[in-house]
Scaffold this active site. Structure first.
Site, PDB file in Angstrom:
ATOM      1  N   ASP A 110       2.098  -4.256  -9.487  1.00 50.18           N
ATOM      2  CA  ASP A 110       1.821  -5.614  -9.966  1.00 50.18           C
ATOM      3  C   ASP A 110       2.243  -5.777 -11.417  1.00 50.18           C
ATOM      4  O   ASP A 110       2.858  -6.771 -11.810  1.00 50.18           O
ATOM      5  CB  ASP A 110       0.321  -5.930  -9.850  1.00 50.18           C
ATOM      6  CG  ASP A 110      -0.219  -5.684  -8.453  1.00 50.18           C
ATOM      7  OD1 ASP A 110       0.587  -5.624  -7.504  1.00 50.18           O
ATOM      8  OD2 ASP A 110      -1.445  -5.540  -8.313  1.00 50.18           O
ATOM      9  N   HIS A 154       0.825  -1.215   0.000  1.00 52.04           N
ATOM     10  CA  HIS A 154       0.000   0.000   0.000  1.00 52.04           C
ATOM     11  C   HIS A 154       0.858   1.264   0.000  1.00 52.04           C
ATOM     12  O   HIS A 154       0.552   2.234   0.696  1.00 52.04           O
ATOM     13  CB  HIS A 154      -1.002  -0.004   1.171  1.00 52.04           C
ATOM     14  CG  HIS A 154      -2.188  -0.885   0.889  1.00 52.04           C
ATOM     15  ND1 HIS A 154      -3.234  -0.489   0.101  1.00 52.04           N
ATOM     16  CD2 HIS A 154      -2.444  -2.167   1.247  1.00 52.04           C
ATOM     17  CE1 HIS A 154      -4.106  -1.480   0.005  1.00 52.04           C
ATOM     18  NE2 HIS A 154      -3.650  -2.507   0.678  1.00 52.04           N
TER      19      HIS A 154
HETATM   20  C1  GLA Z   1      -2.910  -4.353  -5.008  1.00 54.04           C
HETATM   21  C2  GLA Z   1      -2.704  -3.270  -6.051  1.00 54.04           C
HETATM   22  C3  GLA Z   1      -1.272  -2.765  -6.030  1.00 54.04           C
HETATM   23  C4  GLA Z   1      -0.854  -2.375  -4.621  1.00 54.04           C
HETATM   24  C5  GLA Z   1      -1.204  -3.465  -3.625  1.00 54.04           C
HETATM   25  C6  GLA Z   1      -0.937  -3.057  -2.204  1.00 54.04           C
HETATM   26  O1  GLA Z   1      -2.164  -5.485  -5.314  1.00 54.04           O
HETATM   27  O2  GLA Z   1      -3.012  -3.778  -7.316  1.00 54.04           O
HETATM   28  O3  GLA Z   1      -1.129  -1.688  -6.924  1.00 54.04           O
HETATM   29  O4  GLA Z   1      -1.416  -1.158  -4.254  1.00 54.04           O
HETATM   30  O5  GLA Z   1      -2.561  -3.854  -3.731  1.00 54.04           O
HETATM   31  O6  GLA Z   1       0.419  -2.915  -2.004  1.00 54.04           O
END
Ligand code: GLA
Length: 384
Positions: free
Chosen positions: A175, A38
């Site tokens: 991601d 986050h």
């Molecule tokens: C999800 C979102 C990412 C990131 C994570 C928390 O996976 O897709 O962009 O914010 O939550 O780290």
């Protein structure tokens, strides 16, 4: 897991269905975030790795003029006379196509009818970024098909825009970037502000591995909790008058903020620091230190950011009681509200610890959680 690769299955299924082989096949992995949770959407530091489970996409022109998107694993299919639509699908049974339509549109759209078939070994709902894997695989295939740019930053940005504009998830770039740029045996320290990264070696496999324990609770980032956390960080930045990336604990303490927003902001500031502490620990082979950072990160996500769930907390508590038995550390990974816990465990104790965790979870929740060991793997590629 299937015996044949997702790419081989995609190629075979495409050929069976359309009677011609695909023009191109690409694949991209899911991911696990070691630490730095986050913080990507406030330009922070993250340390994810691409995993050894991939989505694959077979792509070709539609000689009969009809655009078809297929996901046999999901039993899903959409088709359109002519080129792909330039707007998201709203019918729930057709929504899977938005991952592809969104990438296409971000890449400028096309007037040519196409066929695309998706297969995947990345389980969905387990917090392993199955959507990012599909989007990055498609962006890679599309770049290959059209001679477009295929550097990881470009691929990741297309995939992120697809999530924002077509899927409806206000995610950060972590991601998709690690799915595009992943390196075997390494995590990536990504600076989400400059969108630059460098590899950081994961522990040697004969020393320590990452065991994932799936809570079995499906996380849905489209539901409000994720967007609400993002909004809290934005309020904190407005109150501080600058980016949380540059803020100190003192800045957060001095700002005029609601108690909850302040807790969220403390998490972000401390989590950024934990990422660099983790990089140092890994580079020094200090797995005990790495494990402590995982436990610390988990407490912050549980109590400060409030995105964990009892199932995951329980897994982490079991691991905490087993530090002397080879569990270096554990924490929730991914967006939260479900998904998986990761446990950094010493390799010789892997099976013993896996058994204890599974049994202790079952004793409390009445079901045995799925587990898997994940290895840091290579990012997106065109399949030969
Ligand atoms: C999800 C979102 C990412 C990131 C994570 C928390 O996976 O897709 O962009 O914010 O939550 O780290």
């Amino acid at each position: 897991m299937n015996e044949t690769s997702a790419a081989a299955r995609a190629r075979a299924a495409f050929t069976r269905r359309f009677g011609v082989p695909p023009a191109i096949v690409a694949s991209a992995p899911g991911r696990v975030n070691l630490i730095g949770e986050h913080v990507d959407y406030t330009g922070g530091l993250v340390l994810p790795f691409a995993i050894d489970a991939r989505a694959a996409l077979a792509l070709g022109p539609a000689e009969d003029g009809r655009t078809v998107f297929l996901a046999p694993d999901l039993d899903a299919e959409t088709s359109h006379p002519g080129p792909p639509p330039r707007h998201p699908e709203t019918d729930p049974s057709r929504r899977f196509a938005n991952h592809l339509l969104g990438v296409l549109q971000a890449a400028g759209g096309t007037d040519a009818p196409i066929r695309a078939l998706v297969t995947s070994d990345v389980p969905s709902g387990g917090g392993l970024s199955s959507s990012a894997a599909i989007e990055v695989a498609f962006a890679t295939a599309w770049a290959g098909f059209t001679d477009g740019a295929s550097d990881p930053k470009t691929l990741a940005r297309l995939a992120m825009r697809a999530e924002h504009e077509f899927v409806g998830t206000p995610c950060g770039i972590m991601d998709m970037l690690v799915s595009a740029a992943g390196r075997a045996g390494n995590a990536l320290r990504i600076d989400c502000r400059s969108v630059t990264w460098r590899p950081v070696p994961m522990p040697p496999e004969d020393h320590a591995v990452i065991l994932l324990v799936d809570s079995g609770v499906t996380h849905r980032l489209r539901d409000g909790g994720y967007a609400e956390r993002r909004a809290a960080c934005e309020r904190a930045e407005a109150a501080i008058g600058g980016s949380l990336r540059d803020a100190t604990r003192e800045d957060v303490a001095a700002a005029t903020l609601e108690t909850t927003d302040r807790r969220r902001a403390f998490h972000v500031v401390e989590e950024n620091a934990r990422v660099d502490a983790m990089v140092t620990a890994l580079e020094n082979g200090d797995f005990a230190g790495a494990g402590r950072l995982l436990f610390e990160g988990h407490r912050s996500l549980r109590d400060g950011f409030e995105v964990s769930i009892p199932e995951i907390d329980h897994i982490v508590e079991i691991a905490e009681r087993r530090v002397d038995a080879g569990c270096f550390g554990a924490r929730m990974t991914g967006g939260g509200f479900g998904g998986s816990a990761l446990v950094l465990v010493s390799t010789p104790t892997l099976e013993a610890n896996r058994d204890v965790i599974v049994e202790a979870f079952a004793a409390r929740f009445g079901r045995r959680p799925a587990t898997r060991v994940v290895r840091a793997s290579t990012g997106a590629m065109l399949e030969p």
